[in-house]
Design a protein around this motif. Sequence first.
Motif, PDB file in Angstrom:
ATOM      1  N   TRP A  38     -26.696  12.698  -5.691  1.00 24.82           N
ATOM      2  CA  TRP A  38     -27.967  13.066  -5.058  1.00 24.82           C
ATOM      3  C   TRP A  38     -28.084  12.401  -3.678  1.00 24.82           C
ATOM      4  N   TRP A  39     -27.821  11.115  -3.615  1.00 22.22           N
ATOM      5  CA  TRP A  39     -27.944  10.356  -2.363  1.00 22.22           C
ATOM      6  C   TRP A  39     -27.054  10.970  -1.280  1.00 22.22           C
ATOM      7  N   ASP A  40     -25.834  11.276  -1.646  1.00 18.58           N
ATOM      8  CA  ASP A  40     -24.892  11.834  -0.674  1.00 18.58           C
ATOM      9  C   ASP A  40     -25.314  13.224  -0.198  1.00 18.58           C
ATOM     10  N   SER A  41     -26.105  13.938  -1.000  1.00 19.23           N
ATOM     11  CA  SER A  41     -26.551  15.286  -0.625  1.00 19.23           C
ATOM     12  C   SER A  41     -27.736  15.270   0.339  1.00 19.23           C
ATOM     13  N   ARG A  42     -28.343  14.119   0.541  1.00 14.74           N
ATOM     14  CA  ARG A  42     -29.536  14.014   1.395  1.00 14.74           C
ATOM     15  C   ARG A  42     -29.148  13.798   2.844  1.00 14.74           C
ATOM     16  N   GLU A  43     -29.913  14.416   3.720  1.00 16.11           N
ATOM     17  CA  GLU A  43     -29.705  14.221   5.152  1.00 16.11           C
ATOM     18  C   GLU A  43     -30.696  13.176   5.641  1.00 16.11           C
ATOM     19  N   MET A  44     -30.167  12.126   6.249  1.00 12.88           N
ATOM     20  CA  MET A  44     -31.043  11.070   6.767  1.00 12.88           C
ATOM     21  C   MET A  44     -30.360  10.366   7.922  1.00 12.88           C
ATOM     22  N   TYR A  45     -31.194   9.736   8.740  1.00 16.42           N
ATOM     23  CA  TYR A  45     -30.689   8.970   9.872  1.00 16.42           C
ATOM     24  C   TYR A  45     -30.191   7.620   9.389  1.00 16.42           C
ATOM     25  N   SER A  46     -29.126   7.148   9.973  1.00 15.53           N
ATOM     26  CA  SER A  46     -28.573   5.822   9.679  1.00 15.53           C
ATOM     27  C   SER A  46     -28.355   5.618   8.179  1.00 15.53           C
ATOM     28  N   LYS A  47     -27.817   6.628   7.528  1.00 15.68           N
ATOM     29  CA  LYS A  47     -27.585   6.528   6.083  1.00 15.68           C
ATOM     30  C   LYS A  47     -26.493   5.512   5.785  1.00 15.68           C
ATOM     31  N   SER A  48     -26.773   4.685   4.811  1.00 13.42           N
ATOM     32  CA  SER A  48     -25.764   3.755   4.322  1.00 13.42           C
ATOM     33  C   SER A  48     -25.475   4.125   2.871  1.00 13.42           C
ATOM     34  N   PRO A  49     -24.344   3.685   2.343  1.00 18.54           N
ATOM     35  CA  PRO A  49     -24.032   4.003   0.952  1.00 18.54           C
ATOM     36  C   PRO A  49     -25.086   3.412   0.008  1.00 18.54           C
ATOM     37  N   LEU A  50     -25.333   4.096  -1.086  1.00 14.15           N
ATOM     38  CA  LEU A  50     -26.281   3.610  -2.087  1.00 14.15           C
ATOM     39  C   LEU A  50     -25.557   2.608  -2.978  1.00 14.15           C
ATOM     40  N   LYS A  51     -25.897   1.341  -2.812  1.00 17.89           N
ATOM     41  CA  LYS A  51     -25.224   0.281  -3.572  1.00 17.89           C
ATOM     42  C   LYS A  51     -26.108  -0.293  -4.667  1.00 17.89           C
ATOM     43  N   GLU A  52     -27.425  -0.238  -4.435  1.00 16.65           N
ATOM     44  CA  GLU A  52     -28.349  -0.703  -5.464  1.00 16.65           C
ATOM     45  C   GLU A  52     -29.663   0.047  -5.323  1.00 16.65           C
ATOM     46  N   ALA A 144     -31.635  12.084 -17.702  1.00 19.01           N
ATOM     47  CA  ALA A 144     -32.407  12.427 -16.504  1.00 19.01           C
ATOM     48  C   ALA A 144     -31.421  12.697 -15.381  1.00 19.01           C
ATOM     49  N   LEU A 145     -31.553  13.862 -14.757  1.00 19.48           N
ATOM     50  CA  LEU A 145     -30.623  14.247 -13.700  1.00 19.48           C
ATOM     51  C   LEU A 145     -31.345  14.530 -12.395  1.00 19.48           C
ATOM     52  N   LEU A 146     -30.855  13.936 -11.338  1.00 19.88           N
ATOM     53  CA  LEU A 146     -31.340  14.230  -9.995  1.00 19.88           C
ATOM     54  C   LEU A 146     -30.609  15.472  -9.495  1.00 19.88           C
ATOM     55  N   LYS A 147     -31.358  16.479  -9.132  1.00 16.85           N
ATOM     56  CA  LYS A 147     -30.776  17.717  -8.626  1.00 16.85           C
ATOM     57  C   LYS A 147     -30.617  17.597  -7.100  1.00 16.85           C
ATOM     58  N   ASN A 148     -29.750  18.403  -6.547  1.00 13.82           N
ATOM     59  CA  ASN A 148     -29.533  18.395  -5.102  1.00 13.82           C
ATOM     60  C   ASN A 148     -30.444  19.386  -4.385  1.00 13.82           C
ATOM     61  N   THR A 149     -31.549  19.744  -5.015  1.00 17.30           N
ATOM     62  CA  THR A 149     -32.511  20.700  -4.480  1.00 17.30           C
ATOM     63  C   THR A 149     -33.034  20.223  -3.126  1.00 17.30           C
ATOM     64  N   LYS A 150     -33.054  21.139  -2.152  1.00 18.62           N
ATOM     65  CA  LYS A 150     -33.538  20.789  -0.818  1.00 18.62           C
ATOM     66  C   LYS A 150     -34.772  21.573  -0.400  1.00 18.62           C
ATOM     67  N   LYS A 151     -35.087  22.668  -1.108  1.00 18.37           N
ATOM     68  CA  LYS A 151     -36.239  23.514  -0.758  1.00 18.37           C
ATOM     69  C   LYS A 151     -37.043  23.846  -2.006  1.00 18.37           C
ATOM     70  N   THR A 152     -38.360  23.945  -1.844  1.00 16.81           N
ATOM     71  CA  THR A 152     -39.228  24.266  -2.985  1.00 16.81           C
ATOM     72  C   THR A 152     -38.916  25.647  -3.559  1.00 16.81           C
ATOM     73  N   ALA A 153     -38.329  26.536  -2.778  1.00 12.02           N
ATOM     74  CA  ALA A 153     -37.977  27.872  -3.281  1.00 12.02           C
ATOM     75  C   ALA A 153     -36.977  27.801  -4.436  1.00 12.02           C
ATOM     76  N   LYS A 154     -36.290  26.689  -4.576  1.00  6.35           N
ATOM     77  CA  LYS A 154     -35.309  26.515  -5.652  1.00  6.35           C
ATOM     78  C   LYS A 154     -35.932  25.906  -6.913  1.00  6.35           C
ATOM     79  N   ILE A 155     -37.229  25.613  -6.861  1.00  6.48           N
ATOM     80  CA  ILE A 155     -37.960  25.062  -8.012  1.00  6.48           C
ATOM     81  C   ILE A 155     -38.833  26.178  -8.580  1.00  6.48           C
TER      82      ILE A 155
END
Length: 177
Positions: A38-52, A144-155
């Motif tokens: 999920w974290w890797d699928s998100r677009e963000m500025y200055s993204k760092s790896p999710l370690k904790e 519990a699963l985090l989906k890679n959904t990016k738009k409300t149209a997919k919900i």
Amino acid sequence: MSELRSLFVKLKIKKENLERFFEAELTTPEVDADWTSWWDSREMYSKSPLKEIPMESEDTNGEVFESFIDTDETLSLEKHEEGVYYFASGMFGENYYELLPMLAVLKSAALYMEAGDEGEAFVYDYFWGGKDVLAHLILKPGKALLKNTKKTAKINKELVAEAGKMMQEALKKMTGK
């Protein structure tokens, strides 16, 4: 500049299991393939790896929800209807790092579910009129699963409509209208 996003939660869960979930102490989340995908699928500025994954500061799951409800500025409200628990926070968080602690709490709800229980939660930009989804969580007994959904149209559109209605209720509660 970031904008505050809204959180909507719908859990179909037996009352006694919901109470056990609320009474339970917070569990320390582990970064696993679900979190990192999920974290890797998100677009963000200055993204760092999710370690904790940071934890909420309250002691129990229920106290986390109460902290939002007790803070008027979050436009939060909860309700129970026929075996379904709803929670909405209109002004929930403005970046991915702020979402992590509550997502961890929500993921732990799956541990209190049994056959026939299910849930869904998502963080989106309701008040800003956009269609972006920052997080989308599907809950089933023990999983519990985090989906890679990016738009409300997919919900599911009925679920999005329920969320919008609850956001309006939260706004009315805040403004007294």
